[in-house]
Scaffold this active site. Structure first.
Site, PDB file in Angstrom:
ATOM      1  N   ARG A   1       0.804  -1.222   0.000  1.00 61.80           N
ATOM      2  CA  ARG A   1       0.000   0.000   0.000  1.00 61.80           C
ATOM      3  C   ARG A   1       0.841   1.278   0.000  1.00 61.80           C
ATOM      4  NH1 ARG A   1      -3.799  -1.283   4.901  1.00 61.80           N
ATOM      5  NH2 ARG A   1      -2.072  -2.701   5.366  1.00 61.80           N
TER       6      ARG A   1
ATOM      7  N   THR B   1       2.032 -13.158  10.356  1.00 62.73           N
ATOM      8  CA  THR B   1       2.834 -12.629  11.460  1.00 62.73           C
ATOM      9  C   THR B   1       3.395 -13.735  12.354  1.00 62.73           C
ATOM     10  OG1 THR B   1       0.722 -12.243  12.584  1.00 62.73           O
ATOM     11  CG2 THR B   1       1.755 -10.344  11.565  1.00 62.73           C
TER      12      THR B   1
ATOM     13  N   ASN C   1      -5.966  -4.949  19.198  1.00 68.59           N
ATOM     14  CA  ASN C   1      -4.610  -5.458  19.341  1.00 68.59           C
ATOM     15  C   ASN C   1      -3.644  -4.514  18.633  1.00 68.59           C
ATOM     16  OD1 ASN C   1      -2.321  -7.075  19.493  1.00 68.59           O
ATOM     17  ND2 ASN C   1      -2.910  -8.289  17.686  1.00 68.59           N
TER      18      ASN C   1
ATOM     19  N   SER D   1      36.815  44.576  -3.482  1.00 68.05           N
ATOM     20  CA  SER D   1      35.660  44.012  -4.167  1.00 68.05           C
ATOM     21  C   SER D   1      36.025  43.487  -5.544  1.00 68.05           C
ATOM     22  CB  SER D   1      34.573  45.081  -4.321  1.00 68.05           C
ATOM     23  OG  SER D   1      34.116  45.444  -3.046  1.00 68.05           O
TER      24      SER D   1
HETATM   25  C1  UD1 Z   1      -1.815  -7.171  12.730  1.00 62.08           C
HETATM   26  C2  UD1 Z   1      -2.530  -8.073  13.754  1.00 62.08           C
HETATM   27  C3  UD1 Z   1      -3.791  -7.369  14.256  1.00 62.08           C
HETATM   28  C4  UD1 Z   1      -3.443  -6.009  14.811  1.00 62.08           C
HETATM   29  C5  UD1 Z   1      -2.686  -5.191  13.792  1.00 62.08           C
HETATM   30  C6  UD1 Z   1      -2.177  -3.921  14.402  1.00 62.08           C
HETATM   31  C7  UD1 Z   1      -2.096 -10.370  13.105  1.00 62.08           C
HETATM   32  C8  UD1 Z   1      -2.660 -11.593  12.465  1.00 62.08           C
HETATM   33  N1  UD1 Z   1      -2.879  -9.317  13.148  1.00 62.08           N
HETATM   34  O1  UD1 Z   1      -2.672  -7.082  11.603  1.00 62.08           O
HETATM   35  O2  UD1 Z   1      -4.430  -8.152  15.264  1.00 62.08           O
HETATM   36  O3  UD1 Z   1      -4.619  -5.334  15.220  1.00 62.08           O
HETATM   37  O4  UD1 Z   1      -1.533  -5.918  13.306  1.00 62.08           O
HETATM   38  O5  UD1 Z   1      -1.554  -3.129  13.451  1.00 62.08           O
HETATM   39  O6  UD1 Z   1      -0.975 -10.397  13.574  1.00 62.08           O
HETATM   40  N2  UD1 Z   1       4.793  -9.183   8.563  1.00 62.08           N
HETATM   41  C9  UD1 Z   1       5.867 -10.005   8.278  1.00 62.08           C
HETATM   42  N3  UD1 Z   1       5.634 -11.189   7.648  1.00 62.08           N
HETATM   43  C10 UD1 Z   1       4.388 -11.601   7.316  1.00 62.08           C
HETATM   44  C11 UD1 Z   1       3.292 -10.758   7.609  1.00 62.08           C
HETATM   45  C12 UD1 Z   1       3.529  -9.559   8.237  1.00 62.08           C
HETATM   46  O7  UD1 Z   1       7.011  -9.665   8.579  1.00 62.08           O
HETATM   47  O8  UD1 Z   1       4.263 -12.704   6.774  1.00 62.08           O
HETATM   48  C13 UD1 Z   1       5.046  -7.914   9.236  1.00 62.08           C
HETATM   49  C14 UD1 Z   1       4.672  -6.735   8.378  1.00 62.08           C
HETATM   50  O9  UD1 Z   1       5.794  -6.296   7.621  1.00 62.08           O
HETATM   51  C15 UD1 Z   1       4.249  -5.717   9.416  1.00 62.08           C
HETATM   52  C16 UD1 Z   1       3.731  -6.560  10.589  1.00 62.08           C
HETATM   53  O10 UD1 Z   1       4.243  -7.847  10.378  1.00 62.08           O
HETATM   54  O11 UD1 Z   1       5.350  -4.939   9.880  1.00 62.08           O
HETATM   55  C17 UD1 Z   1       2.211  -6.567  10.676  1.00 62.08           C
HETATM   56  O12 UD1 Z   1       1.679  -7.159   9.513  1.00 62.08           O
HETATM   57  P1  UD1 Z   1       0.324  -6.670   8.861  1.00 62.08           P
HETATM   58  O13 UD1 Z   1       0.050  -7.521   7.683  1.00 62.08           O
HETATM   59  O14 UD1 Z   1       0.345  -5.204   8.656  1.00 62.08           O
HETATM   60  O15 UD1 Z   1      -0.729  -7.050  10.006  1.00 62.08           O
HETATM   61  P2  UD1 Z   1      -2.185  -6.437  10.173  1.00 62.08           P
HETATM   62  O16 UD1 Z   1      -3.079  -7.006   9.142  1.00 62.08           O
HETATM   63  O17 UD1 Z   1      -2.097  -4.971  10.273  1.00 62.08           O
HETATM   64 CA    CA Z   2      -0.433  -3.266   9.758  1.00 59.28          CA
END
Ligand code: UD1
Ligand code: CA
Length: 490
Positions: free
Chosen positions: A32, A101, A192, A427
Site C-alpha cells: 500500500r 505474522t 490489538n 571588491s
Molecule cells: C496485525 C494483527 C492485528 C493487529 C494489527 C495492528 C495479526 C494476524 N494481526 O494485523 O491483530 O490489530 O496488526 O496493526 O498479527 N509481517 C511479516 N511477515 C508476514 C506478515 C507480516 O514480517 O508474513 C510484518 C509486516 O511487515 C508488518 C507486521 O508484520 O510490519 C504486521 O503485519 P500486517 O500484515 O500489517 O498485520 P495487520 O493485518 O495490520
Molecule cells: Ca499493519
C-alpha cells in the site's frame, strides 16, 4: 488482571530492564506504500521508519534486537545497519515467504531457541512507540509470569484491527482478526496493537501449533493468545493511554500523519526545555537535534540530521540547517547550511549557502549571496555580499569585499587559497588558487591574483586607468556639429 497504563511508569530513575530480546517484523511487502523503497526505509524525521522502533527498543534497555526481513531483505538490512548507530549490532532473521505474522516470528526461532527470558514482538512500522511502554510490557510479564502480555488500545474506529475477546469475567480469551470476526465481535473497540511481550520459554511451542485456518490463509501470531488461554495459562494486557502511540504506517498518507505527530512531540520537548518555536506547524526537527535555552526558531525552519544549536540563537525564518554545530548567539536567516561548524556570535544570511566542511570562527559575518565550501574562517572574518569562497583558509579579522571569487578548480583538481589575518580583499577580486595572500596585505578591487602576495603588501592586478580630461565634452561637440541625435546627454 493487569490493566495498567504506561503513564503509571516514571521514566526517571528506572531499574535496569529484565533480560529482553526484541523481534521486529519487517518482512511484509508494504504494497500500500506504492513505493520502490521498502516501507521500513522510508525517511521519517531523520531516520528510516523501522530505525525508530529499534531506537525505542534500545532506549527501553532491550539487549538484542532481531529484525525479521523478507521482501527486499538485503536492502532493508543494509539500510538499517547504515542508519542506526551501532547498526552492526542488529541481528537479522529471514522469512522466506510472507505467510503471516506468526510465521514471521518463527523465522527468529533459530536465533532465540534457547532464550528463556522475555521476547518482545513488534511491528517494524510503529515509530511512535515510546520506550516506557515497552518497559511496562516487559515488567508486567516478568511480574505476572504469564506466557504473553498484549499491548491493547481503545479505538473509536477499530476498522482493520484485531479485536480482543474477553469472557464474562473480563479475562482475555483470544484475538479475532477483523476479517474473521462476527458482526458482534466487530463492535468491540478494544484492539490489538500487534506489540507483545512473550515468555521465551513458551513461545515456540505455541507457534508450532499455528494453523492457517482463517480468511487470509495465514499463520496468525494472534492465535497464540487463544492457545495459551486454552492451555490454562492466562494472558495479560497493558492498555495504551494514547492509542496514537501504536499507529502503524501502511500508506504514505499515514507516513505524513505519523511524521506530523512525531514532529509535534519533538517540538514540544524543545519548547518545554526553553526554546521558542514561533510556528510549530512550519518548523521541522529531526530526532537527536538539540537546541539550547532561549534560542528562537522562526517559521519555515528545518533543523536536520544531528544538528546541535547553542543558547540564545536566532534561526530563520527560512533556514535549513543539516548536520551542523552552532555555538551560542548564532543568527541564521533564510540560508542553507550543511555539515559545518559555526562558533559563537556568527551571523549568516539572508540568502547564504554554507556547504560541507566549513568552519566559521566566532563573530564571523556571512551576508547575502555568499557561498562557502570547505572554508575555514578565523574569528570576525566578514564576507558580506556576493562571493564564492571554496577550499580556503582565511585568518581572523580579514574583510572579503563584495564579489570576491576563489578560483579553486582548474578543470582537473581543486586548489587551496590561503589568506592571512587582518587582510583586505577589495571588491570583485579573483584569487586563482593555489595562491596565498599574506597577513595584513591589501588586494586592490578588481584584481586577478595569480601570484602570492606578501604580508602587508598591496597587490594591484588590473589594467591601469587612463583619464583624458575634457574628452567627453569634445566628443559631444563633434557629434553635434554633424547634426547627430543622441539621447544620453541632454
Ligand atoms: C496485525 C494483527 C492485528 C493487529 C494489527 C495492528 C495479526 C494476524 N494481526 O494485523 O491483530 O490489530 O496488526 O496493526 O498479527 N509481517 C511479516 N511477515 C508476514 C506478515 C507480516 O514480517 O508474513 C510484518 C509486516 O511487515 C508488518 C507486521 O508484520 O510490519 C504486521 O503485519 P500486517 O500484515 O500489517 O498485520 P495487520 O493485518 O495490520
Ligand atoms: Ca499493519
Amino acid at each position: 488482571m493487569t490493566h495498567a497504563t504506561y503513564q503509571d511508569v516514571s521514566s526517571e530513575g528506572e531499574q535496569p530492564l529484565p533480560p529482553t530480546v526484541a523481534v521486529l517484523l519487517a518482512a511484509g511487502k508494504s504494497t500500500r506504500m506504492r513505493s520502490r523503497l521498502p516501507k521500513s526505509l522510508h525517511p521519517l524525521c531523520g531516520l528510516p521508519v523501522t530505525a525508530h522502533v529499534v531506537r525505542a527498543c534500545r532506549e527501553a534497555g532491550v539487549e538484542r534486537v532481531i529484525v525479521v526481513v523478507g521482501h527486499e531483505a538485503e536492502r532493508v538490512r543494509s539500510g538499517l545497519i547504515e542508519a542506526i548507530p551501532d547498526g552492526h549490532l542488529l541481528e537479522f532473521a529471514h522469512q522466506e515467504r510472507p505467510l503471516g505474522t506468526g510465521d514471521a516470528v518463527r523465522a527468529a526461532q533459530s536465533l532465540l531457541a534457547s532464550w528463556p527470558h522475555t521476547v518482545l514482538v513488534l511491528a517494524g512500522d510503529t515509530p511512535l512507540l515510546r520506550p516506557q511502554t515497552l518497559r511496562q510490557l516487559v515488567e508486567t510479564r516478568v511480574r505476572t509470569h504469564v506466557p504473553a502480555v498484549m499491548l491493547t488500545m481503545e479505538l473509536q474506529n477499530p476498522t482493520g484491527y484485531g479485536r480482543i475477546l474477553r469472557d464474562e469475567k473480563g479475562r482475555v480469551i483470544g484475538v479475532v482478526e477483523e476479517r474473521d470476526a462476527t458482526p458482534e465481535q466487530r463492535r468491540c473497540c478494544e484492539c490489538n496493537s500487534s506489540i507483545y511481550a512473550f515468555d521465551g520459554s513458551r513461545l515456540w511451542e505455541a507457534l508450532a501449533q499455528l494453523r492457517p485456518n482463517n480468511a487470509q490463509g495465514e499463520y496468525y501470531l494472534t492465535d497464540v493468545i487463544g492457545w495459551f488461554v486454552q492451555q490454562g495459562a492466562p494472558v495479560e494486557t497493558v492498555a495504551l493511554e494514547d492509542p496514537k502511540e501504536a499507529l502503524g504506517i501502511n500508506t504514505r498518507v499515514e507516513l505524513a500523519q505519523v511524521a506530523a505527530l512525531l514532529r509535534a512531540r519533538l517540538l514540544e520537548d524543545l519548547m518545554l526545555s526553553g526554546v521558542t518555536v514561533v510556528d510549530p506547524m512550519s518548523t521541522w526537527i529531526d530526532v537527536d537535534v538539540t537546541v539550547g535555552q532561549d534560542s528562537v526558531i522562526h517559521p519555515n525552519t528545518l533543523l536536520l540530521r544531528g544538528t546541535q544549536v547553542g543558547e540564545e540563537c536566532v534561526l530563520g525564518p527560512f533556514a535549513r540547517i543539516e548536520g551542523c554545530r552552532l555555538g551560542n548567539r548564532v543568527q541564521v536567516y533564510a540560508s542553507w547550511l550543511v555539515d559545518s561548524v559555526l562558533e559563537d556570535d556568527v551571523r549568516v544570511g539572508p540568502y547564504a549557502q554554507v556547504r560541507p566542511n566549513s568552519h566559521l570562527g566566532a563573530g564571523v559575518r556571512i551576508g547575502n549571496f555568499v557561498e562557502l565550501k570547505n572554508a575555514t574562517l578565523g574569528p570576525r572574518v566578514q564576507a558580506s555580499h556576493l562571493s564564492y569562497l571554496g577550499d580556503v583558509e582565511i585568518g581572523e579579522g580579514t574583510n572579503i569585499g563584495a564579489g570576491t571569487i576563489t578560483c579553486n578548480y582548474d578543470g582537473y583538481q581543486k586548489h587551496r587559497t590561503r589568506i592571512g589575518s587582518r587582510a583586505f580583499i577589495g571588491s570583485h577580486s579573483t584569487l586563482v588558487a593555489p595562491v596565498e595572500v599574506g597577513e595584513g596585505a591589501f588586494v586592490a578591487a578588481g584584481s586577478v591574483i595569480t601570484a602570492n602576495v606578501p604580508a602587508d603588501a598591496l597587490a594591484i592586478a588590473r589594467s591601469y586607468q587612463t583619464v583624458k580630461e575634457g574628452w567627453a565634452a569634445d566628443y559631444r561637440q563633434r557629434k553635434a556639429n554633424k547634426g547627430e541625435q543622441k539621447n544620453a546627454s541632454k
